[in-house]
Scaffold this motif. Structure first.
Motif, PDB file in Angstrom:
ATOM      1  N   ALA A 384      -2.601  21.311  16.832  1.00 23.20           N
ATOM      2  CA  ALA A 384      -2.802  22.232  17.951  1.00 23.20           C
ATOM      3  C   ALA A 384      -3.470  21.533  19.133  1.00 23.20           C
ATOM      4  N   ARG A 385      -4.296  20.539  18.827  1.00 27.98           N
ATOM      5  CA  ARG A 385      -4.940  19.757  19.887  1.00 27.98           C
ATOM      6  C   ARG A 385      -4.043  18.617  20.348  1.00 27.98           C
ATOM      7  N   ALA A 386      -3.386  17.973  19.401  1.00 23.92           N
ATOM      8  CA  ALA A 386      -2.600  16.777  19.697  1.00 23.92           C
ATOM      9  C   ALA A 386      -1.451  17.054  20.657  1.00 23.92           C
ATOM     10  N   VAL A 387      -0.811  18.217  20.543  1.00 24.14           N
ATOM     11  CA  VAL A 387       0.367  18.484  21.380  1.00 24.14           C
ATOM     12  C   VAL A 387       0.026  18.485  22.864  1.00 24.14           C
ATOM     13  N   HIS A 388      -1.237  18.741  23.190  1.00 27.20           N
ATOM     14  CA  HIS A 388      -1.627  18.781  24.596  1.00 27.20           C
ATOM     15  C   HIS A 388      -1.822  17.383  25.178  1.00 27.20           C
ATOM     16  N   VAL A 389      -1.796  16.379  24.325  1.00 26.49           N
ATOM     17  CA  VAL A 389      -1.812  14.989  24.778  1.00 26.49           C
ATOM     18  C   VAL A 389      -0.439  14.351  24.568  1.00 26.49           C
ATOM     19  N   LEU A 390       0.131  14.562  23.391  1.00 20.85           N
ATOM     20  CA  LEU A 390       1.424  13.948  23.060  1.00 20.85           C
ATOM     21  C   LEU A 390       2.555  14.468  23.934  1.00 20.85           C
ATOM     22  N   GLY A 391       2.501  15.759  24.296  1.00 24.08           N
ATOM     23  CA  GLY A 391       3.657  16.344  24.949  1.00 24.08           C
ATOM     24  C   GLY A 391       4.830  16.361  23.988  1.00 24.08           C
ATOM     25  N   ALA A 392       6.043  16.263  24.537  1.00 25.32           N
ATOM     26  CA  ALA A 392       7.252  16.270  23.719  1.00 25.32           C
ATOM     27  C   ALA A 392       8.108  15.064  24.056  1.00 25.32           C
ATOM     28  N   GLY A 409       8.593  -3.580  10.549  1.00 23.84           N
ATOM     29  CA  GLY A 409       7.326  -4.181  10.129  1.00 23.84           C
ATOM     30  C   GLY A 409       6.634  -3.341   9.080  1.00 23.84           C
ATOM     31  N   LYS A 410       5.431  -3.743   8.734  1.00 25.07           N
ATOM     32  CA  LYS A 410       4.624  -2.979   7.804  1.00 25.07           C
ATOM     33  C   LYS A 410       4.090  -1.738   8.513  1.00 25.07           C
ATOM     34  N   VAL A 411       4.349  -0.573   7.956  1.00 27.31           N
ATOM     35  CA  VAL A 411       3.924   0.674   8.584  1.00 27.31           C
ATOM     36  C   VAL A 411       2.427   0.885   8.339  1.00 27.31           C
ATOM     37  N   LEU A 412       1.660   0.793   9.421  1.00 31.80           N
ATOM     38  CA  LEU A 412       0.227   1.068   9.347  1.00 31.80           C
ATOM     39  C   LEU A 412      -0.063   2.548   9.579  1.00 31.80           C
ATOM     40  N   LEU A 413       0.742   3.160  10.443  1.00 33.24           N
ATOM     41  CA  LEU A 413       0.626   4.600  10.715  1.00 33.24           C
ATOM     42  C   LEU A 413       2.030   5.120  10.952  1.00 33.24           C
ATOM     43  N   ASP A 414       2.465   6.008  10.087  1.00 31.19           N
ATOM     44  CA  ASP A 414       3.819   6.538  10.234  1.00 31.19           C
ATOM     45  C   ASP A 414       3.833   7.660  11.263  1.00 31.19           C
ATOM     46  N   SER A 415       4.958   7.775  11.942  1.00 34.12           N
ATOM     47  CA  SER A 415       5.143   8.856  12.897  1.00 34.12           C
ATOM     48  C   SER A 415       5.473  10.139  12.148  1.00 34.12           C
ATOM     49  N   GLN A 416       4.846  11.214  12.578  1.00 37.80           N
ATOM     50  CA  GLN A 416       5.080  12.519  11.977  1.00 37.80           C
ATOM     51  C   GLN A 416       5.613  13.488  13.021  1.00 37.80           C
ATOM     52  N   LYS A 417       6.565  14.284  12.637  1.00 33.85           N
ATOM     53  CA  LYS A 417       6.995  15.377  13.499  1.00 33.85           C
ATOM     54  C   LYS A 417       6.047  16.534  13.270  1.00 33.85           C
ATOM     55  N   ILE A 418       5.458  17.041  14.341  1.00 35.15           N
ATOM     56  CA  ILE A 418       4.483  18.123  14.185  1.00 35.15           C
ATOM     57  C   ILE A 418       4.938  19.360  14.947  1.00 35.15           C
ATOM     58  N   ASP A 419       4.427  20.494  14.508  1.00 32.80           N
ATOM     59  CA  ASP A 419       4.802  21.774  15.104  1.00 32.80           C
ATOM     60  C   ASP A 419       3.946  22.079  16.327  1.00 32.80           C
ATOM     61  N   HIS A 420       4.595  22.586  17.359  1.00 34.18           N
ATOM     62  CA  HIS A 420       3.885  23.024  18.561  1.00 34.18           C
ATOM     63  C   HIS A 420       3.555  24.504  18.397  1.00 34.18           C
ATOM     64  N   PRO A 421       2.309  24.906  18.608  1.00 38.37           N
ATOM     65  CA  PRO A 421       1.938  26.314  18.383  1.00 38.37           C
ATOM     66  C   PRO A 421       2.615  27.298  19.325  1.00 38.37           C
ATOM     67  N   ASP A 422       3.054  26.834  20.492  1.00 39.08           N
ATOM     68  CA  ASP A 422       3.658  27.730  21.473  1.00 39.08           C
ATOM     69  C   ASP A 422       5.172  27.593  21.582  1.00 39.08           C
ATOM     70  N   PHE A 423       5.705  26.451  21.149  1.00 39.47           N
ATOM     71  CA  PHE A 423       7.138  26.201  21.279  1.00 39.47           C
ATOM     72  C   PHE A 423       7.665  25.689  19.935  1.00 39.47           C
ATOM     73  N   PRO A 424       8.162  26.565  19.095  1.00 41.26           N
ATOM     74  CA  PRO A 424       8.549  26.171  17.737  1.00 41.26           C
ATOM     75  C   PRO A 424       9.671  25.142  17.679  1.00 41.26           C
ATOM     76  N   ASP A 425      10.477  25.042  18.733  1.00 41.77           N
ATOM     77  CA  ASP A 425      11.581  24.084  18.733  1.00 41.77           C
ATOM     78  C   ASP A 425      11.257  22.803  19.502  1.00 41.77           C
ATOM     79  N   ALA A 426       9.997  22.596  19.817  1.00 41.63           N
ATOM     80  CA  ALA A 426       9.604  21.411  20.585  1.00 41.63           C
ATOM     81  C   ALA A 426       9.804  20.143  19.770  1.00 41.63           C
TER      82      ALA A 426
END
Length: 557
Positions: A384-392, A409-426
């Motif tokens: 809920a906080r991250a989407v306001h920095v990450l955007g889409a 390469g070696k994955v140190l931090l994998d990318s995750q798809k996260i849900d936007h609280p206001d835009f479910p299809d973001a």
């Protein structure tokens, strides 16, 4: 008689000229989206204005051309856009643009400057409307869209206006020239100087920052007397369409032909850029975007002065540094902001493979890399906080690139798809961080646009500096950053940065970030490496947009 906006905005211009000289912080456009600075109902009115565009043909009164073109725009937040814009063929655009050019030229620099200052003033008043348009075409989070797409973009446009005015106002309209001849009568000439625009200008828009990258070229060309055809990116038309409508309104109110600014839209299936930009009437081109089309323009639009900003490979070099926590906090925001979809965001982080010294203790490469990755993960742990920095993610191609990059390469931090609280299809994805070796140059020496970061193990600090130097020299960069407590390393890095023509940042641990720049103070790009052949906004960016014609007349005494 044309309305004179110059006096109305004289104080703004005076302060802008001082800011350009002093390079200090100054802006007339507030970046605060709260309070009553823009009016008590500005936020609601702006959102309503944006929603009123959806599902309709965009109205540009008096704009030439027949019919409409259905837009390729789809919101990265998943809302329906269904926009269309006036259809305008290239022949009609060029003829219409040239029709009002003489009157605009003859109006002089003061008049043109005043009109352009009024344009930015009116655009600023509609910053909330612009924020929603930028947000839903580029994927920027709302606050970033408000600031970067609104006041900060307006700042860059104002900087271009000011630079263009300063250069032109230094040239007198007329002088009496007298050369003594000793005992003979002096030679006396009346000399007249006139600013002559180059011709039709074209601005080719970018999908991620259409106003921020678009306003400088548009404004510099207009103040220099050139009509402008705005050709937005097919997926980010609305912000520039709104801007064009405002520009046309001001030009008409001031008594000039509104067709001095035109909107020519296209689609990915039927692009018009190559035809438009190689026409002989086109003398100026401003482009931000991919290497492929930028290099094509540089090689093929020989009749025009071409200003390009293309892809680069921005980097961070990390040496012995005590404040590792501050470094990690700073990098967490830097790598997350707009999901790395900025031309200033670092992609490569070079670290000695035998580690660095932190507060007197040796810390391994693996530990430093994990600390950075961990900070980015923690920063984005609350969706809920991250989407306001990450955007889409602006383009599905960028989202797909994340998937293909995992194997590099070696994955140190994998990318995750996260849900936007206001835009479910973001389309929201957190950063992907990989560890690789400096020898694997083919993996990191080319830009992988989006939230993808390489942490690269190098042969000591000298190897890290060399890997940074060689990639920037070959592929270009706009920004670079170095962290070190050792003066000799900082001196060497800064010297390299100057030679490479990158904006260098040193030991950033607070609220200043390498991927953010300030108008009137920071130069954006340098034109000194392959990432760009121009700089926002230096004198070279403006001076080539006009020439000076001179007439000499003999005067009898």
């Amino acid at each position: 008689m044309a309305t004179n906006y110059f006096d109305a905005h004289r104080e703004t211009l005076s302060q802008a000229l001082a800011a350009l000289r002093d390079r200090d912080y100054w802006t007339p456009y507030s970046e605060r989206a709260s309070g009553s600075i823009y009016g008590e109902t500005a936020a609601e009115d702006g959102e309503a204005a944006f929603k009123a565009y959806l599902g309709k043909a965009f109205d540009l009164p008096g704009h030439p051309g027949d019919g409409v073109i259905a837009s390729d725009e789809t919101s990265p937040y998943g809302i329906a856009m269904d926009l269309s814009y006036p259809a305008l063929d290239t022949d009609t655009a060029l003829a219409a643009a040239k029709a009002g050019m003489k009157a605009w030229r003859d109006a002089g620099p003061d008049m043109r400057t005043g009109v352009c200052l009024e344009i930015l003033h009116r655009i600023n008043q509609r910053s909330f409307e612009m924020a929603h348009a930028v947000m839903h075409t580029t994927g920027q989070a709302f606050m970033m869209a408000f600031q970067a797409g609104g006041p900060h973009a307006q700042d860059r446009g104002l900087e271009a206006i000011t630079q263009a005015y300063a250069l032109q106002s230094a040239i007198p309209e007329q002088i009496r020239w007298e050369k003594p001849q000793g005992k003979n009568p002096s030679l006396i000439l009346e000399k007249r100087y006139r600013i002559m625009p180059k011709g039709v200008a074209v601005t080719v828009g970018v999908s991620t920052f259409p106003t921020w990258n678009g306003y400088p070229g548009i404004m510099a060309s207009l103040v220099a007397g050139n009509p402008v055809i705005v050709k937005p990116h097919p997926t980010a038309v609305l912000p520039l369409a709104i801007s064009v409508r405002i520009m046309r309104d001001v030009l008409e109110d001031a008594g000039f032909d509104p067709n001095l600014v035109l909107l020519q839209t296209d689609t990915r299936a039927a692009p018009v850029g190559q035809d438009l930009c190689t026409r002989p009437e086109v003398k100026l081109i401003d482009f931000t975007g991919s290497n492929a089309f930028g290099e094509w323009l540089e090689q093929n639009a020989k009749q025009a002065q071409v200003y390009t900003e293309k892809a680069g490979v921005n980097a961070v070099v990390i040496d012995d540094f005590d404040n590792l926590k501050g470094l990690c906090r700073n990098m967490a925001f830097t790598l997350s902001l707009f999901s790395g979809q900025m031309c200033t965001t670092p992609q490569n982080i070079f670290i000695p493979k035998d580690g660095i010294t932190v507060a007197g203790e040796k810390m391994s490469f693996e530990a430093v890399a994990e600390a950075i990755a961990g900070a980015v993960g923690k920063f984005n742990s609350d969706p809920a906080r991250a989407v306001h920095v990450l955007g889409a993610i602006q383009s599905p191609d960028t989202a797909a690139r994340i998937d293909t990059a995992r194997s590099l390469g070696k994955v140190l931090l994998d990318s995750q798809k996260i849900d936007h609280p206001d835009f479910p299809d973001a389309r929201v994805h957190t950063p992907l961080i990989l560890a690789i070796d400096a020898a694997e140059r083919q993996k990191y020496e080319t830009e992988l646009f989006g939230p993808i970061t390489f942490i690269i193990a190098c042969d000591g600090i000298d190897g890290a500096l060399e890997a940074w130097r060689s990639t920037v020299a070959a592929k270009g960069a706009i920004t670079s950053s170095v962290y070190s407590d050792r003066p000799a390393v900082l001196e060497a890095a800064e010297a390299l940065g100057e030679e490479l023509g990158v904006l260098m940042s040193v030991n950033l641990t607070g609220g200043t970030f390498v991927n953010q720049t300030a108008a009137f103070s920071d130069y954006h790009a340098s034109g000194a490496n392959p990432a760009a052949n121009a700089s926002l906004v230096d004198t070279a960016f403006v001076a080539g947009r006009f020439r000076v014609a001179e007439t000499r007349r003999h005067v009898e005494e």
